[in-house]
Design a protein around this motif. Sequence first.
Motif, PDB file in Angstrom:
ATOM      1  N   SER A   7       0.828  -1.204   0.000  1.00  0.00           N
ATOM      2  CA  SER A   7       0.000   0.000   0.000  1.00  0.00           C
ATOM      3  C   SER A   7       0.864   1.255   0.000  1.00  0.00           C
ATOM      4  O   SER A   7       0.592   2.217  -0.727  1.00  0.00           O
ATOM      5  CB  SER A   7      -0.931   0.003   1.216  1.00  0.00           C
ATOM      6  OG  SER A   7      -1.789  -1.110   1.204  1.00  0.00           O
ATOM      7  N   ALA A   8       1.915   1.255   0.828  1.00  0.00           N
ATOM      8  CA  ALA A   8       2.802   2.413   0.890  1.00  0.00           C
ATOM      9  C   ALA A   8       3.547   2.598  -0.421  1.00  0.00           C
ATOM     10  O   ALA A   8       3.762   3.736  -0.872  1.00  0.00           O
ATOM     11  CB  ALA A   8       3.795   2.248   2.034  1.00  0.00           C
ATOM     12  N   ALA A   9       3.919   1.503  -1.078  1.00  0.00           N
ATOM     13  CA  ALA A   9       4.685   1.597  -2.316  1.00  0.00           C
ATOM     14  C   ALA A   9       3.868   2.261  -3.410  1.00  0.00           C
ATOM     15  O   ALA A   9       4.323   3.220  -4.048  1.00  0.00           O
ATOM     16  CB  ALA A   9       5.136   0.205  -2.758  1.00  0.00           C
ATOM     17  N   LYS A  10       2.650   1.777  -3.663  1.00  0.00           N
ATOM     18  CA  LYS A  10       1.850   2.367  -4.738  1.00  0.00           C
ATOM     19  C   LYS A  10       1.403   3.773  -4.381  1.00  0.00           C
ATOM     20  O   LYS A  10       1.305   4.643  -5.266  1.00  0.00           O
ATOM     21  CB  LYS A  10       0.649   1.484  -5.071  1.00  0.00           C
ATOM     22  CG  LYS A  10      -0.386   1.311  -3.992  1.00  0.00           C
ATOM     23  CD  LYS A  10      -1.534   0.432  -4.496  1.00  0.00           C
ATOM     24  CE  LYS A  10      -2.646   0.312  -3.467  1.00  0.00           C
ATOM     25  NZ  LYS A  10      -2.306  -0.597  -2.386  1.00  0.00           N
ATOM     26  N   ASN A  11       1.170   4.035  -3.093  1.00  0.00           N
ATOM     27  CA  ASN A  11       0.804   5.373  -2.661  1.00  0.00           C
ATOM     28  C   ASN A  11       1.958   6.351  -2.870  1.00  0.00           C
ATOM     29  O   ASN A  11       1.754   7.484  -3.334  1.00  0.00           O
ATOM     30  CB  ASN A  11       0.395   5.346  -1.195  1.00  0.00           C
ATOM     31  CG  ASN A  11      -0.104   6.681  -0.699  1.00  0.00           C
ATOM     32  OD1 ASN A  11      -1.178   7.131  -1.087  1.00  0.00           O
ATOM     33  ND2 ASN A  11       0.667   7.326   0.162  1.00  0.00           N
ATOM     34  N   ASP A  12       3.184   5.931  -2.556  1.00  0.00           N
ATOM     35  CA  ASP A  12       4.350   6.790  -2.760  1.00  0.00           C
ATOM     36  C   ASP A  12       4.610   7.025  -4.239  1.00  0.00           C
ATOM     37  O   ASP A  12       4.973   8.139  -4.646  1.00  0.00           O
ATOM     38  CB  ASP A  12       5.582   6.162  -2.110  1.00  0.00           C
ATOM     39  CG  ASP A  12       5.529   6.220  -0.595  1.00  0.00           C
ATOM     40  OD1 ASP A  12       4.667   6.946  -0.061  1.00  0.00           O
ATOM     41  OD2 ASP A  12       6.332   5.536   0.058  1.00  0.00           O
ATOM     42  N   LEU A  13       4.450   5.987  -5.069  1.00  0.00           N
ATOM     43  CA  LEU A  13       4.666   6.146  -6.506  1.00  0.00           C
ATOM     44  C   LEU A  13       3.692   7.162  -7.102  1.00  0.00           C
ATOM     45  O   LEU A  13       4.043   7.899  -8.024  1.00  0.00           O
ATOM     46  CB  LEU A  13       4.500   4.800  -7.214  1.00  0.00           C
ATOM     47  CG  LEU A  13       5.613   3.775  -6.995  1.00  0.00           C
ATOM     48  CD1 LEU A  13       5.223   2.440  -7.603  1.00  0.00           C
ATOM     49  CD2 LEU A  13       6.925   4.267  -7.597  1.00  0.00           C
ATOM     50  N   ALA A  14       2.475   7.203  -6.559  1.00  0.00           N
ATOM     51  CA  ALA A  14       1.470   8.139  -7.055  1.00  0.00           C
ATOM     52  C   ALA A  14       1.513   9.482  -6.340  1.00  0.00           C
ATOM     53  O   ALA A  14       0.660  10.334  -6.583  1.00  0.00           O
ATOM     54  CB  ALA A  14       0.077   7.532  -6.908  1.00  0.00           C
ATOM     55  N   CYS A  15       2.503   9.675  -5.441  1.00  0.00           N
ATOM     56  CA  CYS A  15       2.650  10.929  -4.696  1.00  0.00           C
ATOM     57  C   CYS A  15       1.447  11.191  -3.793  1.00  0.00           C
ATOM     58  O   CYS A  15       0.950  12.326  -3.707  1.00  0.00           O
ATOM     59  CB  CYS A  15       2.874  12.110  -5.639  1.00  0.00           C
ATOM     60  SG  CYS A  15       4.312  11.933  -6.703  1.00  0.00           S
ATOM     61  N   GLY A  16       0.969  10.130  -3.144  1.00  0.00           N
ATOM     62  CA  GLY A  16      -0.145  10.282  -2.223  1.00  0.00           C
ATOM     63  C   GLY A  16       0.311  10.732  -0.846  1.00  0.00           C
ATOM     64  O   GLY A  16       1.496  10.972  -0.607  1.00  0.00           O
ATOM     65  N   ASP A  17      -0.634  10.823   0.063  1.00  0.00           N
ATOM     66  CA  ASP A  17      -0.373  11.267   1.436  1.00  0.00           C
ATOM     67  C   ASP A  17       0.036  10.055   2.273  1.00  0.00           C
ATOM     68  O   ASP A  17      -0.792   9.183   2.555  1.00  0.00           O
ATOM     69  CB  ASP A  17      -1.633  11.919   2.007  1.00  0.00           C
ATOM     70  CG  ASP A  17      -1.380  12.603   3.341  1.00  0.00           C
ATOM     71  OD1 ASP A  17      -0.711  11.995   4.199  1.00  0.00           O
ATOM     72  OD2 ASP A  17      -1.858  13.738   3.528  1.00  0.00           O
ATOM     73  N   ARG A  18       1.281   9.967   2.679  1.00  0.00           N
ATOM     74  CA  ARG A  18       1.789   8.790   3.398  1.00  0.00           C
ATOM     75  C   ARG A  18       1.141   8.643   4.753  1.00  0.00           C
ATOM     76  O   ARG A  18       0.794   7.541   5.174  1.00  0.00           O
ATOM     77  CB  ARG A  18       3.304   8.880   3.533  1.00  0.00           C
ATOM     78  CG  ARG A  18       3.906   7.707   4.279  1.00  0.00           C
ATOM     79  CD  ARG A  18       5.416   7.775   4.295  1.00  0.00           C
ATOM     80  NE  ARG A  18       5.986   7.599   2.969  1.00  0.00           N
ATOM     81  CZ  ARG A  18       7.301   7.551   2.736  1.00  0.00           C
ATOM     82  NH1 ARG A  18       8.152   7.681   3.736  1.00  0.00           N
ATOM     83  NH2 ARG A  18       7.748   7.376   1.512  1.00  0.00           N
ATOM     84  N   GLU A  19       0.977   9.749   5.490  1.00  0.00           N
ATOM     85  CA  GLU A  19       0.387   9.669   6.827  1.00  0.00           C
ATOM     86  C   GLU A  19      -1.068   9.216   6.746  1.00  0.00           C
ATOM     87  O   GLU A  19      -1.513   8.385   7.541  1.00  0.00           O
ATOM     88  CB  GLU A  19       0.470  11.024   7.528  1.00  0.00           C
ATOM     89  CG  GLU A  19       1.866  11.416   7.979  1.00  0.00           C
ATOM     90  CD  GLU A  19       2.755  11.859   6.829  1.00  0.00           C
ATOM     91  OE1 GLU A  19       2.213  12.152   5.738  1.00  0.00           O
ATOM     92  OE2 GLU A  19       3.985  11.890   7.011  1.00  0.00           O
ATOM     93  N   ALA A  20      -1.802   9.741   5.762  1.00  0.00           N
ATOM     94  CA  ALA A  20      -3.194   9.313   5.593  1.00  0.00           C
ATOM     95  C   ALA A  20      -3.269   7.844   5.224  1.00  0.00           C
ATOM     96  O   ALA A  20      -4.163   7.115   5.687  1.00  0.00           O
ATOM     97  CB  ALA A  20      -3.875  10.167   4.518  1.00  0.00           C
TER      98      ALA A  20
END
Length: 227
Positions: A7-20
Motif C-alpha cells: 500500500s505504501a509503495a503504490k501510494n508513494d509512486l502516485a505521490c499520495g499522502d503517506r500519513e493518511a
Amino acid sequence: MARYSFSAAKNDLACGDREAATVLVLINSVFQVIAFGALGWFYLQVLPAWLGLPTTSADFSFWAITASVLIFLGIPLLAGFLTRAVGERARGRDWHEGKFLPKLGPWALYGLLFTIVLLFALQGDSITSKPVEVARIALPLLVYFIVVFSAGMVIGRALKLGYAKTTTLAFTASGNNFELAIAVAIGTFGVTSGQALAGVVGPLIEVPVLVALVYVALWARKRFFAS
C-alpha cells in the motif's frame, strides 16, 4: 506488514499522502480483525440462502475464520505496534525509523513472495489447466479495481480533499488484502481448493492493475487537480 508495504509503495509512486495511508491501513486492519469472521459467515451462509443458492459445503464456523484472521492479521498488527513502542522507547525514533525499519521492512515482502511462490507451486496445475476459471476470477476483479479506484478519485475531488489525500483514498479503497484471503482460504477450505486458487489469482491481477493505476493517478493530477 506485507499489505502495508505494498500500500505504501503504490501510494508513494502516485505521490499520495503517506500519513493518511498509514491511518487508513490501520483502520482497515482493525476492522478486518473485528468483522472478517462475521462477513465470511454472512457471504458463505446467509446471503446464498437468501438468494436461493447452495451454501458452501465446507466444514467451518464463524470462530474458525475469526481465529485465522487473528493469527494472520492480528499477530502482525500487534507485533508492529509493540516493535515501534519498544524500539522508540529503547533507542529513540531516529534509530527506529532510520536503521531498524529499513532492515526489517523488506522481510515482509520476502515473506509475501515466498507464500505466493509456494501457492503457485501447489496451484500450478489448476492455473494452467483451467484457464476459463482463472478468467472468471480475473475479469470481475479487473472491473472492481477500475470502478472502485475511479469512484474514490471522483469522491475525493468532489469533497475537495486535494490530490494527495484523494489518491490515497482511491488506492486504499480499491486495494484488497489477498494475503489474508489466502490464509483464510487455506485454513478453511484447504491449500488445493478453488477458494485458494482465487486467492492466488487475486495478486496476479491486483499488482499490475494498481501499478497501472498509478500512471492514471499521475495523469489525473495534471488534468483535474490544481498543482
